[in-house]
Write an enzyme that holds these catalytic residues in place. Structure first.
Site, PDB file in Angstrom:
ATOM      1  N   CYS A  90       0.844  -1.198   0.000  1.00  0.00           N
ATOM      2  CA  CYS A  90       0.000   0.000   0.000  1.00  0.00           C
ATOM      3  C   CYS A  90       0.880   1.249   0.000  1.00  0.00           C
ATOM      4  CB  CYS A  90      -0.891   0.049   1.246  1.00  0.00           C
ATOM      5  SG  CYS A  90      -2.122  -1.257   1.369  1.00  0.00           S
ATOM      6  N   ASP A  91       0.332   2.308  -0.559  1.00  0.00           N
ATOM      7  CA  ASP A  91       1.014   3.595  -0.496  1.00  0.00           C
ATOM      8  C   ASP A  91      -0.026   4.700  -0.583  1.00  0.00           C
ATOM      9  OD1 ASP A  91       3.871   4.895  -0.646  1.00  0.00           O
ATOM     10  OD2 ASP A  91       2.586   6.044  -2.004  1.00  0.00           O
ATOM     11  N   SER A  92       0.157   5.747   0.208  1.00  0.00           N
ATOM     12  CA  SER A  92      -0.792   6.855   0.233  1.00  0.00           C
ATOM     13  C   SER A  92      -0.113   8.176  -0.092  1.00  0.00           C
ATOM     14  CB  SER A  92      -1.451   6.967   1.617  1.00  0.00           C
ATOM     15  OG  SER A  92      -2.186   5.810   1.936  1.00  0.00           O
TER      16      SER A  92
END
Length: 226
Positions: A90-92
């Protein structure tokens, strides 16, 4: 109840881990060795949604490759090496005026950002990428796929003193967009439009959709109770 399927979280984020645990999933955690700035420089990707998905994929594939190497190089009787599983990266990033904002470089950067963000709205983009490493005889598909959760975040009109106090807590320096919705910064988010969990760091509804595409039922990810 279907057979339990293990999940590996390719992220050091405490918020993502806590979200999965609250949803009944106890993943193993393995942090990737991805050089994020190098990946972005090499690819030239700048669109916030694309950035979040690209980095999520890079993290998932990095950890998946490491897990596979260890498994195939290990002794068959070595129980300390986990069997190949589903790997989630995941990456935000915060999309503010079309610019992808990750973690602030320092306190001064966080302060500048908040002075730009206050009283305005941005889009929190969280990329998700899944890699299925399971053996075929265990239902593995060899599949790899991803998607992005996009949630509009409305920021309160903070005073300079509030911004200074918030930055001094150190929290904004450790998170994408320099804010949290589930921590100290929660009081400074006046509303959201979209998935709350996506803002925290992992969208549970989106993750369920992705696992379904791999033929994995959501309950099978729940950690069995003893």
């Amino acid at each position: 109840m279907s057979t339990h399927i293990p999940l590996t979280l390719a992220s050091a984020s405490p918020a993502r881990l806590a979200t999965l645990r609250a949803a009944g999933i106890e993943p193993s955690v393995r942090v990737s060795t991805v050089d994020e700035p190098a990946v972005l420089e090499r690819t030239g990707v700048t669109d916030p949604e694309d950035v979040s998905l690209l980095l999520a994929r890079a993290k998932a594939e990095d950890v998946a490759a490491a897990q596979q190497r260890e498994w195939y190089d290990s002794d068959e009787d070595d129980d300390s090496v986990p069997a190949p599983s589903l790997v989630l990266g995941c990456d935000s990033v915060l999309d503010l005026d079309g610019v992808a904002l990750g973690k602030p470089a320092d306190a001064a950067d966080a302060t500048r950002r908040w002075k730009e963000m206050r009283g305005r709205s941005g889009k929190l983009c969280t990329g998700h990428w899944l890699v299925d490493l399971r053996d075929e005889d265990e239902g593995g598909t060899g599949g790899t796929l991803g998607a992005v959760s996009v949630t509009t975040v409305h920021f309160a009109k903070l005073t300079d003193a509030e911004i200074e106090a918030y930055v001094a807590t150190g929290e904004p320096l450790a998170v994408a967009g320099a804010f949290t919705v589930d921590g100290i910064g929660g009081a400074f988010v006046s509303g959201i439009e979209g998935d709350y969990h996506g803002v925290v760091g992992v969208s549970l509804p989106l993750l369920r959709d992705l696992t379904k595409e791999l033929g994995v039922s959501w309950p099978s990810l729940w950690t069995p109770r003893s």
